[in-house]
Design a protein around this motif. Structure first.
Motif, short mmCIF file in Angstrom:
data_model
loop_
_atom_site.label_atom_id
_atom_site.label_comp_id
_atom_site.label_asym_id
_atom_site.label_seq_id
_atom_site.Cartn_x
_atom_site.Cartn_y
_atom_site.Cartn_z
N GLY A 19 0.82 -1.21 0.00
CA GLY A 19 0.00 0.00 0.00
C GLY A 19 0.85 1.26 0.00
O GLY A 19 0.54 2.23 -0.70
N TYR A 23 0.91 4.02 -2.92
CA TYR A 23 0.66 5.43 -2.60
C TYR A 23 1.80 6.30 -3.11
O TYR A 23 1.56 7.34 -3.72
CB TYR A 23 0.47 5.60 -1.10
N ILE A 27 1.28 9.19 -5.95
CA ILE A 27 1.59 10.60 -5.68
C ILE A 27 2.69 11.09 -6.61
O ILE A 27 2.62 12.19 -7.16
CB ILE A 27 1.97 10.79 -4.20
N LYS A 107 -2.71 12.67 7.80
CA LYS A 107 -2.45 11.51 6.92
C LYS A 107 -0.95 11.30 6.74
O LYS A 107 -0.45 10.18 6.83
CB LYS A 107 -3.13 11.73 5.58
N LEU A 111 1.41 8.24 7.86
CA LEU A 111 2.27 7.56 6.89
C LEU A 111 3.73 7.55 7.34
O LEU A 111 4.46 6.60 7.07
CB LEU A 111 2.13 8.20 5.51
#
Length: 138
Positions: A19, A23, A27, A107, A111
């Motif tokens: 994941g 991500y 991005i 967030k 992360l």
């Protein structure tokens, strides 16, 4: 029972790693494509995309070489931490209330913690490989 719990933890960490890679790639690609469309700062965008791509590859290298996975985890944590600081600075200087700034960067804070967990998992795997390595024959 313990084996099932450990298996669930192992699956969860694999999902977290994949994941995180997805991500980062999303991005990085999104930022790169937006810069190419607007046609400004493409050199900076290319450098950022390369750093994000290398970080994603290093995170995946955990399965072959845990040391590279640990480097990728710490690099990802550093990237997310820089993002938190940069976004916080921009939003606070714009006069946005701190509570909204926190909601926007939470967030990236989470992360950062997840990347540290992945780095720790890679370090743990390095130690496990050293402990279980057979003794040299004389």
């Amino acid at each position: 029972m313990i084996d099932h719990i450990l298996k669930i933890e192992k699956i969860g960490k694999k999902l977290l790693r994949f994941g995180m890679v997805a991500y980062l790639l999303f991005i990085g690609t999104l930022n790169f494509n937006n810069t190419l469309i607007s046609n400004n700062d493409w050199i900076q965008s290319t450098i950022l995309f390369t750093i994000v791509l290398v970080t994603a590859v290093l995170l995946l290298m955990h399965f072959k070489k845990p040391k590279l996975g640990a480097i990728g985890g710490f690099l990802a944590a550093l990237l997310f931490l820089i993002t938190v600081i940069y976004l916080s600075y921009l939003e606070i200087s714009s006069g946005i209330p701190i509570s909204l700034v926190f909601l926007h960067v939470i967030k990236d804070i989470m992360l950062t913690f997840a990347a540290i967990i992945l780095a720790g998992e890679s370090l743990k795997e390095m130690i496990r490989e050293k402990i279980t390595k057979p003794f040299p024959v004389r």
